[in-house]
Scaffold this motif. Structure first.
Motif, PDB file in Angstrom:
ATOM      1  N   GLU A  31       0.727  -1.509   0.493  1.00 28.37           N
ATOM      2  CA  GLU A  31       0.157   0.123  -0.325  1.00 28.37           C
ATOM      3  C   GLU A  31       0.713   1.156   0.080  1.00 28.37           C
ATOM      4  O   GLU A  31       2.590   0.840   0.813  1.00 28.37           O
ATOM      5  CB  GLU A  31      -1.113   0.177   1.350  1.00 28.37           C
ATOM      6  CG  GLU A  31      -1.881  -1.359   1.111  1.00 28.37           C
ATOM      7  CD  GLU A  31      -2.853  -0.787   2.463  1.00 28.37           C
ATOM      8  OE1 GLU A  31      -3.231   0.056   2.624  1.00 28.37           O
ATOM      9  OE2 GLU A  31      -3.136  -2.370   2.964  1.00 28.37           O
ATOM     10  N   ASN A  81       0.859   5.273   1.478  1.00 26.20           N
ATOM     11  CA  ASN A  81       0.643   6.827   1.102  1.00 26.20           C
ATOM     12  C   ASN A  81       1.212   8.137   0.929  1.00 26.20           C
ATOM     13  O   ASN A  81       1.281   8.138   0.137  1.00 26.20           O
ATOM     14  CB  ASN A  81       0.916   6.781   3.551  1.00 26.20           C
ATOM     15  CG  ASN A  81       0.970   5.222   4.056  1.00 26.20           C
ATOM     16  OD1 ASN A  81      -0.113   4.816   3.830  1.00 26.20           O
ATOM     17  ND2 ASN A  81       1.360   4.591   4.540  1.00 26.20           N
ATOM     18  N   GLU A  82      -0.317   8.531   0.496  1.00 32.08           N
ATOM     19  CA  GLU A  82      -0.450  10.041   0.388  1.00 32.08           C
ATOM     20  C   GLU A  82       0.126   9.829  -0.740  1.00 32.08           C
ATOM     21  O   GLU A  82       0.847   9.988  -2.154  1.00 32.08           O
ATOM     22  CB  GLU A  82       1.100  10.734   0.717  1.00 32.08           C
ATOM     23  CG  GLU A  82       0.647  11.001   2.571  1.00 32.08           C
ATOM     24  CD  GLU A  82       2.093  11.879   3.414  1.00 32.08           C
ATOM     25  OE1 GLU A  82       3.115  11.998   3.011  1.00 32.08           O
ATOM     26  OE2 GLU A  82       1.858  12.780   4.424  1.00 32.08           O
TER      27      GLU A  82
END
Length: 252
Positions: A147, A149-150
């Motif tokens: 995954e 982030n941002e």
């Protein structure tokens, strides 16, 4: 004009130099693998079998005629069936040949070298977690990497200086990122391999344009990107494998 000469020469055919070179293929050295290895315990996702049922616009003449670079996308998600079709259209393996040491695919490649790996930065695909994936063409699967982030911010930083629509890539449903493993072509073509690689990646992206048009998605190729940032994002060493081209895809 002098500053252009070196790069212009690169664009010209120079295959006569191979007459004076003994390639690694001629030396009977081992080829690079057809696709990157992966951990047997990695999370693999079976992709739906490509089907004409997913096509909205099956007429190839209409697809070619209507093809444009699209930089504005709706918030509608792409289905897994559509993504499967786009991946198969750009790097799908149709047949293994040469005792499984080479492949015939949906796109042409000089010497059947197929130097590319396909990574996806998934933002809005039905049934998929947002994050980074790698396409496994032999077997037609997706490998989930991690995954992110941002995501929008990182994509914006990786795709700067877009003159017509700044930061459009981060608004796409999925970003196709193609890396090259040059030795797959260097093994056979030595120092003449690199022009072929650039030609081949054009075949790949054009297939994406036409296939996207067939499922009513918009595509825009991206040749301006931050090399180190995107290589690091995908965990590439930047030497034996590095990003060579990107394309954003989303619903129009």
């Amino acid at each position: 004009m002098g500053r252009y000469e070196k790069n212009r020469d690169f664009l010209k055919a120079n295959f006569e130099v191979l007459d004076e070179i003994k390639t690694d293929a001629q030396k009977k050295l081992s080829k690079a693998p057809l696709q990157k290895e992966y951990d047997e315990n990695a999370k693999l996702i079976d992709l739906p079998k490509p089907s004409k049922d997913v096509l909205v616009k099956p007429n190839v003449l209409e697809c070619i005629e209507d093809r444009r670079s699209v930089r504005k996308y709706s918030e509608e998600s792409i289905s897994l069936e559509e993504l499967s079709f786009l991946l198969w259209s750009t790097q799908g393996v149709q047949k293994l040949i040469g005792n499984d040491t080479a492949s015939l695919r949906t796109v042409p490649s000089g010497g059947a070298s197929h130097t590319f790996e396909t990574y996806l930065i998934v933002n809005n695909v039905q049934g998929l977690t947002k994050g980074i994936y790698r396409y496994i063409p032999i077997g037609h699967k997706l490998l989930f990497m991690y995954e992110i982030n941002e995501m929008s911010s990182k994509i914006d930083k990786a795709t700067p200086r877009q003159p017509f629509a700044p930061n459009f890539a981060s608004k796409s449903a999925v970003l196709f990122v193609w890396s090259t493993i040059p030795y797959r072509a260097e093994w056979k073509f030595d120092i003449t391999a690199h022009k072929k690689i650039l030609i081949d990646v054009g075949h790949v992206c054009q297939n994406l344009y036409i296939a996207s048009e067939a499922v009513k998605c918009g595509t825009c190729a991206i040749g301006i990107y931050d090399q180190k940032l995107i290589d690091n994002m995908l965990g590439l060493d930047g030497e034996d494998e590095f990003v060579i081209y990107l394309a954003a895809v989303g619903k129009v």
